[in-house]
Each structure stands twice: as C-alpha cells, then as structure tokens.
Design a protein around this motif. Structure first.
Motif, mmCIF file in Angstrom:
data_model
loop_
_atom_site.group_PDB
_atom_site.id
_atom_site.type_symbol
_atom_site.label_atom_id
_atom_site.label_comp_id
_atom_site.label_asym_id
_atom_site.label_seq_id
_atom_site.Cartn_x
_atom_site.Cartn_y
_atom_site.Cartn_z
ATOM 1 N N ILE A 184 6.038 -49.480 -14.175
ATOM 2 C CA ILE A 184 6.028 -49.292 -15.625
ATOM 3 C C ILE A 184 7.452 -49.490 -16.143
ATOM 4 C CG2 ILE A 184 5.662 -47.648 -17.509
ATOM 5 C CD1 ILE A 184 3.453 -46.360 -15.877
ATOM 6 N N ALA A 185 7.586 -50.283 -17.176
ATOM 7 C CA ALA A 185 8.895 -50.527 -17.775
ATOM 8 C C ALA A 185 9.379 -49.284 -18.518
ATOM 9 C CB ALA A 185 8.817 -51.714 -18.737
ATOM 10 N N SER A 186 10.670 -49.243 -18.803
ATOM 11 C CA SER A 186 11.213 -48.123 -19.562
ATOM 12 C C SER A 186 10.695 -48.154 -20.996
ATOM 13 C CB SER A 186 12.747 -48.189 -19.577
ATOM 14 O OG SER A 186 13.178 -49.327 -20.313
ATOM 15 N N LEU B 117 2.128 -60.082 -13.750
ATOM 16 C CA LEU B 117 2.524 -58.846 -13.085
ATOM 17 C C LEU B 117 3.909 -59.060 -12.503
ATOM 18 C CD1 LEU B 117 1.980 -56.014 -11.887
ATOM 19 C CD2 LEU B 117 0.905 -57.166 -9.937
ATOM 20 N N LEU B 118 4.858 -58.204 -12.907
ATOM 21 C CA LEU B 118 6.235 -58.295 -12.422
ATOM 22 C C LEU B 118 6.570 -57.049 -11.616
ATOM 23 C CD1 LEU B 118 6.126 -60.408 -14.736
ATOM 24 C CD2 LEU B 118 8.484 -59.790 -15.275
ATOM 25 N N SER C 212 13.431 -61.839 -19.266
ATOM 26 C CA SER C 212 14.652 -61.692 -20.072
ATOM 27 C C SER C 212 14.821 -60.268 -20.580
ATOM 28 C CB SER C 212 14.623 -62.670 -21.255
ATOM 29 O OG SER C 212 13.695 -62.261 -22.255
ATOM 30 N N PHE C 213 13.732 -59.513 -20.645
ATOM 31 C CA PHE C 213 13.793 -58.113 -21.068
ATOM 32 C C PHE C 213 13.961 -57.168 -19.877
ATOM 33 C CE2 PHE C 213 11.690 -60.011 -24.746
ATOM 34 C CZ PHE C 213 12.249 -59.320 -25.813
ATOM 35 N N GLY C 214 13.862 -57.714 -18.657
ATOM 36 C CA GLY C 214 13.881 -56.857 -17.470
ATOM 37 C C GLY C 214 12.581 -56.100 -17.314
ATOM 38 N N PHE C 215 11.481 -56.715 -17.759
ATOM 39 C CA PHE C 215 10.180 -56.037 -17.778
ATOM 40 C C PHE C 215 9.673 -55.771 -16.366
ATOM 41 C CE2 PHE C 215 5.491 -56.180 -17.973
ATOM 42 C CZ PHE C 215 5.279 -55.104 -18.815
ATOM 43 N N VAL C 216 8.924 -54.680 -16.237
ATOM 44 C CA VAL C 216 8.280 -54.284 -14.986
ATOM 45 C C VAL C 216 6.824 -53.921 -15.287
ATOM 46 C CG1 VAL C 216 8.200 -52.524 -13.166
ATOM 47 C CG2 VAL C 216 10.400 -53.413 -13.946
#
Length: 368
Positions: free
Chosen positions: A106-108, A202-203, A249-253
């Motif tokens: 889960i991203a921040s 999915l990252l 580019s957003f550092g997504f997870v």
C-alpha cells in the motif's frame, strides 16, 4: 497455511480477490463493518471464504483503526487486502503500525492523495510526455468539455456523478455552479471521444512492475459516460509502459488502474476498481502476485500473463445499459449487448461457487 484478510466484503470486487487468494493456497478471512452493511454480503457464502468477521461500527469511525488492528492480531502476520477506499486510506495513513501485524503493498497516504487528484496526474503526465486532454483555465472556447472535481470520491460522489459534459456555454455555466458545491475550482478538460480502456498494474515495494492487465470498455452506464457494464481484455505494451511510467514517477506501491481514452490518460484509480473481477475472468495472477510480493517473495514481471479477448459483463448493470442504448437509438450497440448474454462471462459467476452469484442477485434486486 498462511491467512489472507480481505476487507469490505460488501463490495462485489471483493469476490474476485477472495477466490484468487483461496486458489493461491491462502486461508481467506473476510471482514465487514456492521454500520456499512445491512446484511452479510454475498461473498460470505463463498466456499473460498474460510471465515467471515463482522467489525462493529463504520469504516469512517475513528475507532475503525483499533478494531481492524485487533482482528489482524488474532492471526500470524496475515496478508491484508484492502478493498474499500476508506480502509485503504486509513491503513495508508498508519502504514508503520499496520505493518507490524500484517503484510501488504500500500502506498503512503500522500502518494494516494496525489494520484487521486486529477490535476496533479494531468500535470505529471504532461511532464512525462504522455498525451492528456487539453485543459482550460478559463471559460472554454470549444465544446464539448468535461467538468469534474479534483477528487470526486473525496466528496462522496458516486462514479456517475464525478463528472459532467457541457455541450455549450449555457450547460457549462449550470454544471460549474453545481460542481462548485464540492470543489471551488473544478477541472475543465476537452472531451475525448473514442473507446475507453483501463491498464491495471501491480507494483512491488520498490515500485517495480510485477503484473499488468488491460481491458477496454464495451458498454457503460449511464450510456453518456459512466462505469463499464461490459468490458473485454486485450494487451497493449505501449499503454502498459505509459501507465507504469506515470505510477513509478510517484513512487507508487500496490495496485492501481490507469484510465485511457483515445491514447490519452484521463485519471488514476489507486485502489480496487469497478472492473476488478476481470482479474478472475482472465486468469490474471495479479491477486496471487500481490500476496506473494507483500509477503516478501521475489516476483518477476511476465508480459501477457492473462487471457486476451475475454468479454465480461455485470448482468444487472449491463441489462439496464442495453435498454438505455435502445432508448438512445443506438440499436447496433444494444443488439450486440443482447448477443453477449450468451457469450460474455458474468463477472460474479463461478463454477462450483454459484451461491455467491445467486446471493448477490437477490440482495441487489431487493435493494433496488
């Protein structure tokens, strides 16, 4: 056997996640807040649901954090799969605390907020050289245009209420007045025509791509523009690369669906999306890969690891859409929709687990 906990079982999207996790060898526990559901959701009768847990109160309650943590602590570091946006945002805001008791991707919260803001996404796509619709900062001189708030979900709007199309100056003024009730500066963009498509990615924890799935919209409701009622899987390497560039580019997870129309990126859904059952219909490994990567296993990306040409429909929504296509004079689209009754896969139907589909139909019809 490792446990996986799927939250917000009331949503039909949760059914695909539960089945996929069960098939991947997990013992699946489904949770649902009592204040947000009048009865046990359809997924509770699935043979893939090992245990169904009620949680007191609502997902919007401040006490929800402690209540969900209490459930997680009863299991040995389970995989957490958040379906509802409220649950996802709450866990994202408390990632470190929840990471002590569960595995997840889960991203921040700041990253989720950025991706939910259509203007930020639009600007980032432009910076990356990815096509986007023309945006108007003043009254548009060309119509039609689409008017939408920065984040419709934030204001509690349903999917069909999150944007409106203005065909002339008079309609534009009326729509702007309505939208400003939610957002003082709504976005105004050129209306893009053509087929809509979604690229679901999915990252992993390093923001590396580990799974992808493309689908195109066949029918939607409202027919003037709304959630898809029927869609079809396909594969497009270039679209996957553009969607990945944007999210990375957003550092997504985690998982997200990037919406395209006529090669332009429209917006991002950084959560479980409406057509999520397509992951099950196409035998996509997205859910299983999520669980493995969340648990720390090394997962490699395999292009085109799902079935293409699979058409999927939501029976009730698609039936209403077909009737409205007929009413709108789009006879060809309506007739093709009738043909899909015999050929398209029903989103929630599953051999050996049909109780879920029957329960969902019963609940939906009684509700309507």
């Amino acid at each position: 056997m490792k446990t996986a906990i799927v939250t917000d079982g009331k949503y039909r999207m949760s059914i695909a996640a539960v089945r996929a996790l069960s098939r991947a060898g997990y013992r699946v526990v489904v949770t649902q807040t009592r204040g947000d559901a009048k009865a046990a959701p359809a997924v509770s009768v699935s043979r893939h649901c090992a245990q169904f847990r009620w949680i007191d109160g609502c997902a919007a309650d401040t006490e929800y954090r402690e209540r969900l943590l209490s459930v997680l602590q009863e299991y040995e570091k389970p995989v957490l799969f958040c379906v509802g946006a409220a649950t996802l945002n709450m866990v994202a805001a408390q990632r470190e605390e929840f990471a002590s008791f569960a595995d997840f991707l889960i991203a921040s919260k700041p990253i989720l907020d950025q991706l939910n803001d259509k203007e930020i996404v639009h600007a980032r796509a432009e910076q990356l050289g990815i096509p986007v619709p023309k945006q108007y900062d003043t009254t548009p001189d060309v119509f039609p245009v689409v008017v939408k708030p920065h984040c419709g979900e934030k204001f509690g709007l349903k999917a069909a209420e999150r944007y409106a199309v203005a065909h002339n100056a008079e309609e534009y003024d009326a729509i702007m007045k309505k939208m400003r009730q939610y957002d003082p500066q709504p976005l105004v963009q050129q209306k893009i025509t053509g087929d809509g498509a979604g690229v679901s990615l999915l990252l992993d924890s390093d923001s590396k791509l580990i799974c992808a799935l493309c689908h195109r919209r066949i029918r939607e409701y409202p027919v003037s523009g709304g959630p898809s009622t029927c869609c079809e899987s396909f594969y497009d390497e270039a679209m996957i690369e553009q969607a990945y560039q944007l999210l990375h580019s957003f550092g997504f997870v985690g998982f997200a669906m990037v919406e395209f129309k006529d090669s332009c990126i429209l917006e991002v859904n950084p959560r479980v999306w409406g057509s999520f059952p397509m992951t099950e219909a196409t035998d996509s490994p997205l859910v299983a890969q999520y669980a493995r990567a969340a648990s720390g296993q090394a997962v490699q990306y395999t292009p085109k690891d799902y079935k293409v040409g699979v058409r999927m429909r939501f029976l009730l929504n698609d039936t209403v859409a077909i009737l409205h296509y007929l009413k709108a004079g789009q006879i060809g689209t309506a007739l093709r929709g009738m043909g899909d009754v015999f050929t398209a896969k029903e989103a929630l139907h599953c051999k050996g687990d049909n109780q879920v589909f029957r329960a969902y139909l019963k609940q939906s019809l009684l509700k309507r």
